[in-house]
Design an enzyme around this catalytic site. Structure first.
Site, mmCIF file in Angstrom:
data_model
loop_
_atom_site.group_PDB
_atom_site.id
_atom_site.type_symbol
_atom_site.label_atom_id
_atom_site.label_comp_id
_atom_site.label_asym_id
_atom_site.label_seq_id
_atom_site.Cartn_x
_atom_site.Cartn_y
_atom_site.Cartn_z
ATOM 1 N N GLU A 35 -3.657 -0.470 2.840
ATOM 2 C CA GLU A 35 -4.756 -1.423 2.992
ATOM 3 C C GLU A 35 -4.948 -1.810 4.448
ATOM 4 O OE1 GLU A 35 -2.225 -1.415 0.997
ATOM 5 O OE2 GLU A 35 -2.417 -2.786 -0.695
ATOM 6 N N CYS B 204 -0.816 -7.896 3.460
ATOM 7 C CA CYS B 204 -2.145 -7.263 3.359
ATOM 8 C C CYS B 204 -3.184 -8.270 2.858
ATOM 9 C CB CYS B 204 -2.097 -6.051 2.437
ATOM 10 S SG CYS B 204 -1.296 -4.623 3.197
#
Ligand code: THU
Length: 158
Positions: free
Chosen positions: A75, A115
């Protein structure tokens, strides 16, 4: 004292065919992005596909390193690549797919806290909600905004 309840609404799909064309495209891109995974230590291949407001799709995949903390999740590779290459284009939707030893997980792999924090910051930076799509073999989960997966997020931009 008051007891309060937090409700999170999200969508669940049994297969990509139930999703919009745009989301199907993003799911396919996340699965494709797994090819770029460099995961000699975990053998866990994660692909991410990030849709930008101008239609650009930026892919990312997890990159591992012998010095473990030097690696990075799929990500964040996608978001950092997008912010570095298209700094003025808002992020709109992020699809993530995780496979264990090459086999797509039945339940979706969910993003780590770091993330989620990075997603929250870009959402704030562009003042644009980022949808999050978590892809599993048996189910796909779709969240409308980052707070839905990171309630009470810390933000120094407030
Ligand atoms: N990983 C990701 O890339 N994204 C996630 O959402 C979860 C975990 C990576 C980090 C590491 O390379 C491997 O998966 C095993 O944790």
């Amino acid at each position: 004292m008051a007891s309060k309840e937090l409700k999170i609404l999200y969508e669940e799909f049994a297969s990509p065919s139930e999703m919009t064309e745009r989301d199907q495209m993003l799911v396919a891109a996340a699965l494709d992005a797994q090819k770029g995974s460099y995961s000699p230590y975990s053998q866990f291949q994660v692909g991410a596909a990030l849709l930008l407001a101008d239609g650009t799709v930026v892919k990312g995949a997890n990159q591992e390193n012998a010095a473990y903390p030097s690696g990075l999740c799929a990500e964040r590779t996608a978001m950092f690549a997008a912010s570095a290459n298209y700094p003025d284009v808002p992020m709109v939707a992020l699809a993530i797919a995780g496979s264990d030893h090459g086999v797509l997980c039945n339940s979706p792999a969910t993003p780590c806290g770091a993330c989620r924090q990075v997603m929250a910051q870009y959402q704030k930076k562009y003042n644009h909600k980022i949808e999050v799509i978590l892809v599993g073999k048996k189910k796909i989960m779709k969240f409308g905004k980052v707070e839905d997966i990171l309630p009470f997020v810390f933000s120094s931009l407030d």
